[in-house]
Design an enzyme around this catalytic site. Sequence first.
Site, PDB file in Angstrom:
ATOM      1  CG  HIS A  17      35.951  41.160  43.757  1.00  0.00           C
ATOM      2  ND1 HIS A  17      34.821  41.053  44.709  1.00  0.00           N
ATOM      3  CD2 HIS A  17      36.332  42.534  43.876  1.00  0.00           C
ATOM      4  CE1 HIS A  17      34.736  42.350  45.034  1.00  0.00           C
ATOM      5  NE2 HIS A  17      35.418  43.175  44.302  1.00  0.00           N
TER       6      HIS A  17
ATOM      7  CB  CYS B  23      36.023  44.096  47.440  1.00  0.00           C
ATOM      8  SG  CYS B  23      35.784  45.748  46.757  1.00  0.00           S
TER       9      CYS B  23
ATOM     10  CD  GLU C  86      33.966  37.678  45.131  1.00  0.00           C
ATOM     11  OE1 GLU C  86      34.952  37.723  45.364  1.00  0.00           O
ATOM     12  OE2 GLU C  86      33.342  38.651  45.123  1.00  0.00           O
TER      13      GLU C  86
END
Lengths: 223, 81
Positions: free
Chosen positions: A196, A88, A198
Amino acid sequence: MLKVGVITFPGSNCDDDAIDTLKNIGGFEVENLWHKDTPDLSSFSLIVLPGGFSYGDYLRCGAMAACSPIMEKVKTFASHGGFVIGICNGFQILCEAGLLPGALAKNLSLNFICRDVTLKITHDNTPWTCEIKSLEELTLPIAHGEGRFVIDEEGYQDLVKHQQIVMTYKNNPNGSLYDIAGICNKTKNVLGLMPHPERATELRTRDGLKIWSSLKTHLEKKV
Amino acid sequence: MKARVHIFYKDSVFDPQGNTVGESLSKMGFSKVKKVRIGRVIDLEMEYPSKEEAKRDVVKMCEKLLANPVIESFKYEILEC
């Protein structure tokens, strides 16, 4: 144990998510790095530029973070084949720093978009996707206002030629050219993506794990 | 000495803000407006011995930080000496 460095810039807000995921779920040793420091990165297997709003997105997203002292070290690390992922805002920083081609412009809708998206993995021959089949679909969350990937035609042809487009959106949320959601550099050791991974390792979707475990498998083979 | 830098998306990059504002102007009856582009203005107050040196550095600043040459173009003017 493979060591990962997660860089915190002023305004990063996904650094803790990345640290938690990589340490507790990914099984990496994780060290948090500060953008003003210039540590020797040679002992790291991976450097993470996390999501967030570095420098409040002033001027352009990622523009000022790309000039941080630590970025010179990251450039050297990457030029020696070190693995770097920008998620991002991290992707925006990598483009601004010239580590990846293209740029991220305002979403076509002008809206900040925060939801899960379906992605198609374009190439399974990268270290980031070696455990994912080509054309396999992943569901990952996005949260950005400026994620429209832009590149000129010559640059796009170059990306295609060197198989640098790692993932595309199934339903393009932001107007990215050719539905591009994530790209890598020519040598495949630097990855930038708007979704994302994560944030997708425990609840709802665990598809983010596939990217981390692909890279871990690749790194362990190297050792 | 003051420099004013104007930064816009390149013509080849779609500007959704400009487009939206253009549509609003059109709905308001300003039918003669054909295209709107929204950019950014940056004023720099500087101390340089000559205009030439100032110009040289302004260009460097634009290329290195103020504009992103991948998607943006810039122009500048030196306002006061």
